[in-house]
Write a protein that holds these residues in place. Structure first.
Motif, short mmCIF file in Angstrom:
data_model
loop_
_atom_site.label_atom_id
_atom_site.label_comp_id
_atom_site.label_asym_id
_atom_site.label_seq_id
_atom_site.Cartn_x
_atom_site.Cartn_y
_atom_site.Cartn_z
N MET A 125 -18.56 -60.79 39.57
CA MET A 125 -19.91 -60.79 40.53
C MET A 125 -20.94 -61.23 40.18
O MET A 125 -21.84 -62.23 40.58
N ALA A 126 -21.38 -60.47 38.72
CA ALA A 126 -22.54 -60.89 38.52
C ALA A 126 -22.88 -62.28 37.83
O ALA A 126 -23.65 -62.83 37.94
N GLY A 167 -19.01 -62.55 45.01
CA GLY A 167 -20.44 -62.50 44.50
C GLY A 167 -20.93 -63.67 44.63
O GLY A 167 -22.16 -63.76 45.00
N LEU A 169 -24.21 -62.40 46.74
CA LEU A 169 -25.45 -62.05 46.11
C LEU A 169 -26.41 -63.39 46.02
O LEU A 169 -27.72 -63.08 45.71
N GLY A 180 -23.19 -64.68 40.56
CA GLY A 180 -24.44 -64.70 41.22
C GLY A 180 -25.67 -65.63 40.33
O GLY A 180 -26.15 -66.40 40.68
N GLY A 227 -13.99 -61.53 41.89
CA GLY A 227 -15.37 -61.06 41.94
C GLY A 227 -16.43 -62.15 41.97
O GLY A 227 -17.31 -61.90 42.71
N PHE A 242 -28.84 -60.37 36.98
CA PHE A 242 -27.17 -60.76 36.82
C PHE A 242 -26.67 -60.69 35.44
O PHE A 242 -25.63 -60.18 35.45
N VAL A 280 -16.42 -56.60 38.85
CA VAL A 280 -17.96 -56.46 38.72
C VAL A 280 -18.58 -57.52 37.76
O VAL A 280 -19.75 -58.11 38.37
#
Length: 413
Positions: A103-104, A54, A58, A107, A50, A74, A100
């Motif tokens: 990914m956040a 990301g 992102l 970012g 992720g 984020f 998920v």
């Protein structure tokens, strides 16, 4: 050091706890979700995958947003993902939520790194990054042992709730420390400029070093809890203590690396990875001896994390002032290593040696990092000499050499 840099360090502590705490939770997770230990290890890889996806995507998507809004956004996704994972304890869903939240976190980390280095002078970038990354060490010293204790006395869901609450607190701190009126988005380069900044071959060698250095430590750390319990025979109640010692070693390495990484990045990289190669190789045949394993674990963390400021200084030195997307790609490189290493270690465990085999995997990654660093140093020095010889005049040659030295952090060992 600006106060906001320390706030960003606290935020990486909150989210970094989630990235690393599975080292102490994997046995409990595997038992509760009815999967094998190597399958549970995929939760570490999912988070890292992720982050690989990301970090660049992102970063591009939020180039036009104020930094405060993007950072807090984020963090909000990160909190929601951990709450959802705790509420729906199904392996497939948990795997998705790890991706998920990874990914956040990617970012956030990419933008936090850029924010930190943009607030200090060029010769303090490595130190600024060491402050931000120190949050990860604190997550190992405090967060990982605390999460393991929560899992032992409640269950693994309690650890996820604790991460969500701490991240929410850190988001509040970012809101207070970086108000919209002091945002710096107007000075950021456009998309084309950011993409052009990646067209530098030595930058990709630096990215390879980033991936390999983190792989060397992640190969061991991802299954460290299982190694300590199943092979070394350390009582379950003492595993958080050893994980905390790993974090202390990581923090010591970061302090040393932060002080020297700007001046001599290649020297720090060679020393750190040399240490990891020797220690990881020694860990495999001595994994059943607690008196040997514990100090080796501390040395492994110190050697591995000492290289972190050096790889960041190297990358940001090459990038210069156009660093948002390039910095995000460095985060992606970190997490390529974090994703690949647990997978390879899982294969080694299933192949027969058991958890003790992760030492050989870590040593192999460290040797690869050493080889890549030596190649990078040789090509960098050759590039510097070529630039100096091709200068049309003595004055211009001096300027060209100065620019090359600054842009690539090509400093003597």
């Amino acid at each position: 050091m600006p106060f906001i840099v320390h706030v960003l360090g606290f935020a990486t502590f909150a989210q970094g706890t989630s990235e690393f705490m599975l080292s102490g939770l994997l046995p409990a997770l595997a038992a509760d979700l009815d999967v094998s230990l190597s399958e549970a290890g995929l939760l570490v890889s999912a988070f890292a995958v992720g982050m690989v996806i990301g970090a660049p995507l992102l970063t591009l998507a939020t180039l036009g947003l104020p930094r405060r809004a993007a950072l807090v956004g984020f963090q909000a996704v990160f909190v929601a993902g951990h709450a959802a994972a705790a509420l729906v304890p199904h392996f497939g869903f948990l795997l998705a939520m790890r991706a998920v939240t990874g990914m956040a976190y990617a970012g956030f980390w990419a933008l936090a790194s850029v924010t930190a280095v943009s607030l200090v002078s060029a010769d303090r970038r490595g130190k600024a990054m060491s402050v931000v990354v120190a949050g990860l060490s604190l997550s190992m010293i405090l967060g990982v042992p605390a999460g393991t204790l929560l899992a032992q006395h409640a269950d693994w869901r309690a650890a996820f709730w604790a991460v969500a609450a701490t991240t929410a607190l850190s988001a509040t701190a970012v809101l207070l420390a970086l108000p919209a009126g002091r945002d710096t988005t107007a000075a950021r380069p456009g998309l084309r400029t950011e993409l052009r900044s990646l067209a530098v071959p030595r930058l990709w060698r630096a990215y390879a070093t980033t991936a390999l250095t983190i792989s060397a430590t992640s190969a061991v750390f991802s299954y460290l809890g299982a190694l300590l319990e199943d092979v070394t025979g350390i009582p379950e109640r003492l595993v958080p203590v050893v994980l905390g010692l790993y974090g202390a070693g990581a923090l010591a390495g970061l302090i040393v690396g932060g002080r020297t990484g700007d001046r001599a990045p290649f020297g720090v990289l060679l020393t750190g990875m040399g240490t990891v190669a020797v220690v990881a190789a020694a860990l495999a045949p001595t994994a059943e001896i607690p008196a040997v394993v514990i100090p080796l674990v501390v040395l492994l963390a110190a050697g591995g994390f000492a290289t972190n400021p050096a790889v960041n200084a190297r990358v940001f030195g090459i990038l210069g002032e156009t660093r948002t997307l390039g910095g995000a790609m460095n985060i992606a490189a970190f997490n390529v290593g974090i994703a690949v290493a647990p997978w390879v270690s899982g294969l080694a465990i299933d192949a027969g040696p058991g958890p003790a085999g992760i030492g050989w995997v870590g040593a192999a990654f460290a040797l690869a990092a050493l080889a890549n660093t030596l190649l990078d140093r040789h090509l960098t020095h050759r590039h510097r000499r070529t630039t100096s010889r091709s200068a049309p005049t003595a004055v211009d040659g001096a300027r060209a050499t100065t620019v090359s030295l600054y842009a690539g952090h090509d400093r003597p060992l």
